[in-house]
Design an enzyme around this catalytic site. Structure first.
Site, PDB file in Angstrom:
ATOM      1  CB  CYS A 132      -0.941   0.009   1.333  1.00 14.67           C
ATOM      2  SG  CYS A 132      -2.432   1.555   0.804  1.00 14.67           S
ATOM      3  CG  ASP A 201      -5.580   2.465   8.365  1.00 15.39           C
ATOM      4  OD1 ASP A 201      -5.368   2.009   7.066  1.00 15.39           O
ATOM      5  OD2 ASP A 201      -6.186   3.082   7.811  1.00 15.39           O
TER       6      ASP A 201
HETATM    7  C1  RUB Z   1      -4.046   3.360   3.061  1.00 19.04           C
HETATM    8  C2  RUB Z   1      -2.944   2.012   4.411  1.00 19.04           C
HETATM    9  C3  RUB Z   1      -1.910   2.802   5.169  1.00 19.04           C
HETATM   10  C4  RUB Z   1      -2.449   2.891   6.027  1.00 19.04           C
HETATM   11  C5  RUB Z   1      -1.110   3.627   6.998  1.00 19.04           C
HETATM   12  O1  RUB Z   1      -5.017   2.701   3.207  1.00 19.04           O
HETATM   13  O2  RUB Z   1      -3.704   0.356   4.698  1.00 19.04           O
HETATM   14  O3  RUB Z   1      -1.153   1.610   4.858  1.00 19.04           O
HETATM   15  O4  RUB Z   1      -2.818   4.009   5.842  1.00 19.04           O
HETATM   16  O5  RUB Z   1      -0.706   4.348   6.406  1.00 19.04           O
HETATM   17  P1  RUB Z   1      -6.286   3.847   2.047  1.00 19.04           P
HETATM   18  P2  RUB Z   1      -0.156   4.996   6.961  1.00 19.04           P
HETATM   19  O6  RUB Z   1      -5.241   4.013   0.978  1.00 19.04           O
HETATM   20  O7  RUB Z   1      -8.051   2.982   2.266  1.00 19.04           O
HETATM   21  O8  RUB Z   1      -6.658   4.698   3.283  1.00 19.04           O
HETATM   22  O9  RUB Z   1       1.485   4.961   7.468  1.00 19.04           O
HETATM   23  O10 RUB Z   1      -0.048   7.592   5.918  1.00 19.04           O
HETATM   24  O11 RUB Z   1      -0.549   6.241   8.279  1.00 19.04           O
END
Ligand code: RUB
Length: 326
Positions: A132, A201
């Site tokens: 991701c 998340d």
């Molecule tokens: C984003 C996702 C990220 C986490 C952590 O999902 O799963 O790995 O949110 O991100 P989506 P961060 O694209 O559905 O929002 O480290 O930037 O908080």
């Protein structure tokens, strides 16, 4: 009723123009600040009612990332306490703006700390897989690069929204060699990988990590290949409601993200399921890197107790309204 700017930010979170748990949390705090600037109220109670309206509007934009309610709670808790102490409207407004600013700053500082701590775990010659588009995972990798470490990254494309392309772009711009792969190739490459680094998340009280769909498959493949899995998560990604035994809601996204509606309509009897996140159990995670230091996932409950105290209740979950609290 709500200012246009606030409605736009809420819509940006809902439609994923603003995405990733850290960005969502900061945008939520910023939205309360925007609401505060625009509230026209004759009494503190009226101010609180309007702020509470904005809070509820934002709370329902995306269901999974706990950074959203935690950021809102951070601001609302301070404002509610001040309201009870008898602050007037202008003071409450100034406090709301300050609290939102404080959240954003501490969030950025947390990511900086995690990057410093996480970068130490990266070695010259490492091959690191990420999934991701996590700003925290990317910050760790960029910090390691800044320190002069030479390593390579495998980024999964992350269907159906292809956030992996954003990751590949960000890392390549930082001078880190990246190979972009399809999600289903993760196990194929795993034996060559040295470590997996992902964001989160939600971290639950028992140390499970909720992250982009596919994370748990990658962690499973990593365990099979004896590859370590690192999660970068600020403490506001830890979910107080899970201490009370609540389950994390997994967002179900629309079928159009998976297949064009015209094509789907040609397939009689076919339905689409599109969960946006999955749960990786603590046994599949080696460490969680927080701004307070590295913890084994099983110690997550300690972070929650430190953050929210031993009497975690509705207040910590961030769902109470001013009226309910009275
Ligand atoms: C984003 C996702 C990220 C986490 C952590 O999902 O799963 O790995 O949110 O991100 P989506 P961060 O694209 O559905 O929002 O480290 O930037 O908080």
């Amino acid at each position: 009723m709500y200012p246009e700017e606030l409605i736009k930010l809420a819509e940006d979170i809902r439609t994923m123009r603003i995405r990733g748990a850290a960005q969502i949390g900061r945008a939520a705090a910023e939205s309360l600040s925007i609401a505060a600037i625009n509230i026209r109220a004759d009494s503190p109670q009226e101010y609180m009612d309007q702020l509470d309206g904005a809070y509820k509007l934002l709370l329902n934009t995306r269901p999974t990332a706990v950074s959203l309610p935690n950021a809102l709670r951070y601001v609302m808790h301070r404002v509610k306490t001040a309201f009870k102490r008898g602050m007037d409207v202008d003071e409450l407004r100034a406090l709301t703006i300050r609290a939102a600013e404080d959240f954003k700053k501490s969030s950025q500082e947390a990511v900086r700390r995690i990057s410093d701590i996480g970068a130490k775990r990266i070695r010259n010659g490492d091959l690191i897989m990420t999934h991701c588009n996590s700003s925290v995972a990317i910050s760790i990798l960029k910090e390691a690069k800044r320190q002069g470490k030479e390593f390579r990254v495998i980024a999964t494309e992350t269907r159906p929204r292809f956030q992996g392309r954003l990751t590949a772009k960000a890392l390549s711009e930082a001078g880190i060699p990246v190979t972009l792969i399809v999600d289903s190739a993760a196990r194929y490459f795993m034996p060559k990988v040295d470590k997996v680094i992902v964001g989160a998340d939600v971290v639950t009280a028992n140390g499970a990590v909720v992250n982009k769909i596919g994370t748990s498959q990658i962690a499973l493949a990593a365990k099979e290949a004896r590859v370590r899995v690192f999660v970068g998560a600020e403490t506001y990604k830890f979910s107080p409601s899970t201490v009370l035994g609540e389950l994390v809601e997994i967002e179900e996204r629309p079928p159009e993200e998976v297949i064009p509606p015209e094509e789907l309509s040609q397939m009689k009897g076919v339905t689409v399921a599109n969960p946006a996140f999955d749960v990786t159990p603590p046994d599949f995670i080696d460490i969680i890197i927080t701004e307070r230091g590295i913890i084994p996932p099983q110690a997550s409950v300690l972070i929650l107790m430190e953050e929210f105290g031993w009497t975690i209740g509705e207040e910590a979950i961030g769902r109470t309204t001013v009226e309910e609290e009275e």
